[in-house]
Scaffold this active site. Sequence first.
Site, short mmCIF file in Angstrom:
data_model
loop_
_atom_site.label_atom_id
_atom_site.label_comp_id
_atom_site.label_asym_id
_atom_site.label_seq_id
_atom_site.Cartn_x
_atom_site.Cartn_y
_atom_site.Cartn_z
N SER A 192 0.84 -1.21 0.00
CA SER A 192 0.00 0.00 0.00
C SER A 192 0.87 1.26 0.00
O SER A 192 0.61 2.22 -0.73
CB SER A 192 -0.89 0.02 1.24
OG SER A 192 -1.84 -1.01 1.17
N GLY A 211 -5.77 -4.21 -7.99
CA GLY A 211 -6.93 -3.36 -7.71
C GLY A 211 -6.51 -2.01 -7.15
O GLY A 211 -7.12 -0.98 -7.47
N ARG A 239 -13.48 -7.55 -10.84
CA ARG A 239 -13.67 -6.79 -9.59
C ARG A 239 -14.49 -5.52 -9.82
O ARG A 239 -14.38 -4.88 -10.86
CB ARG A 239 -12.29 -6.49 -8.96
CG ARG A 239 -11.58 -7.80 -8.62
CD ARG A 239 -10.28 -7.57 -7.93
NE ARG A 239 -10.47 -7.00 -6.61
CZ ARG A 239 -9.47 -6.59 -5.83
NH1 ARG A 239 -8.23 -6.69 -6.27
NH2 ARG A 239 -9.72 -6.08 -4.65
N SER A 280 -13.49 1.17 2.69
CA SER A 280 -12.50 0.91 1.66
C SER A 280 -11.47 2.03 1.57
O SER A 280 -11.79 3.17 1.23
CB SER A 280 -13.18 0.76 0.29
OG SER A 280 -12.19 0.79 -0.73
N GLN A 328 -9.20 2.06 -0.61
CA GLN A 328 -8.97 2.37 -2.03
C GLN A 328 -9.93 3.45 -2.50
O GLN A 328 -9.54 4.35 -3.24
CB GLN A 328 -9.12 1.10 -2.87
CG GLN A 328 -8.02 0.09 -2.58
CD GLN A 328 -8.15 -1.18 -3.40
OE1 GLN A 328 -9.12 -1.36 -4.13
NE2 GLN A 328 -7.17 -2.05 -3.28
N ASP A 373 -6.84 -8.05 4.68
CA ASP A 373 -6.09 -8.94 3.79
C ASP A 373 -5.54 -10.17 4.51
O ASP A 373 -4.97 -11.06 3.87
CB ASP A 373 -4.93 -8.17 3.15
CG ASP A 373 -5.43 -7.13 2.14
OD1 ASP A 373 -6.55 -7.30 1.61
OD2 ASP A 373 -4.70 -6.15 1.90
C1 S3P Z 1 -5.61 -1.39 -0.04
C2 S3P Z 1 -6.86 -1.41 0.53
C3 S3P Z 1 -7.63 -2.64 0.76
C4 S3P Z 1 -6.75 -3.90 0.66
C5 S3P Z 1 -5.82 -3.84 -0.53
C6 S3P Z 1 -4.92 -2.64 -0.45
C7 S3P Z 1 -4.94 -0.10 -0.24
O1 S3P Z 1 -8.65 -2.73 -0.22
O2 S3P Z 1 -7.56 -5.05 0.59
O3 S3P Z 1 -5.02 -5.01 -0.58
O4 S3P Z 1 -3.72 -0.08 -0.48
O5 S3P Z 1 -5.63 0.93 -0.14
P1 S3P Z 1 -10.08 -2.02 -0.01
O6 S3P Z 1 -9.87 -0.58 0.03
O7 S3P Z 1 -10.87 -2.46 -1.21
O8 S3P Z 1 -10.62 -2.60 1.27
#
Ligand code: S3P
Length: 442
Positions: A28, A100, A128, A173, A175, A325
Amino acid sequence: MMRTAPCPQLFGPSGPLGGIVRVPGDKSISHRALMLAALAVGTSRIEGLLEGEDVLATAAAMRAMGAEVVRGADGVWTVDGVGVGGLMQPEQALEMGNSGTSTRLLAGLVASHPITATFTGDASLSHRPMGRIIEPLSAMGADFTTSPGGRLPMTVRGLAPAIPTTYRLPVASAQVKSAILLAGLNAPGITRVIEPVPTRDHSERMLAGFGAKLTVETIEGVRHIAITGEAALRPQQIVVPADPSSAAFPAVAALIVPGSAIVIENVGINPTRAGLFDALRMMGADITFTNQRDVGGEPVADITVRHTPLRGVEVPPEIAPSMIDEYPILFVAAALAEGRTVMRGLAELRVKESDRIAVMAEGLRTIGARVEELEDGLIVEGSGGEPLAGGGTVASHLDHRIAMSLAVAGLAARKAVTIDDFSPVDTSFPGFAALLSGLTNR
Ligand code: S3P
């Protein structure tokens, strides 16, 4: 980056694990470091960057949009940024592979620049959901074309100046939160994200570190994050800590293989990420943090893990976002514990790199664990420390964390477990198998 033939790998019963190891950099934080460095004016330096396929996809995208991104012979990366507002139109589709995080965060950046970008990905990523970012980024003025169901391939046409927004996250989330904050970087005025359930806060920490005007206020337990747009980011020297989500695999391996004791150095223990260690401690695990310190605005520790007989618990659903995760590897720990472990509140696991509830239930059953699948979780009846039967072939479904979790389960099985395709592990943890065998063959 494109993988072709599947690469099966065998993991069998192991003697005790021992030694001192380092796992690769935080995924991340690595994505965010490249993106923000690419938007700063001047040269940033990034040490400890994760050189996994997901992060390399982000690096390639930042290059395609005008930043100079170079890996030095010493493993230190330098990034010459284009400045907020300066991203250039990529000439070709941005190939996101399995990632993702790259896709959703980069869509946020494109959304507030006067450019158009098409995102493509592998079979896992192409399943996804992108609707969760399309909704808020459309409110900021971006325009999206997707495949049916809001999936990849997806084309984003950005708008500059974008429209600052206020958005309350309907799903927990990081993300989605980050996509909006990154879009807000180049929107005139203040963009706000309201976060009822806290998620990883690396974006907030790093945006502030690069000099963006960002405030976080917690009102009755709800986080209100505000970023002032048209920011000027200053280049930084970043040191990326080791990824707690990667440390989770050797940590659980040491817990479930009798006689083990290992130290994992320099691991990020940001409270929005460290829920697994809390859950394992509830199960009785002997885990200690030493040498706690701050590295570049992130808390870090050396983590000592010793084999401990675990007992089943009800894992509080509230901690799910801080270990989202880590459930696949927690399922493995639960399979070796004494008694029943109940894990709920995990509907998000069904839309990760694979449906992690269904895929882990299938894999664990194949190797002799007793599990019951719930709509939003899993109940595991532990073996009480008895090795699992093992044997057979389990499927990783293009999901790095499934492959590594079932590999660790193989270490505590009577017969070796074959993972049908181990290549997805390179997305987040290059060198995983070598690190594990270094801990077991001393
Ligand atoms: C992440 C957020 C998480 C996590 C992903 C990395 C990030 O996803 O599962 O592996 O770096 O912001 P979500 O935001 O969909 O929960």
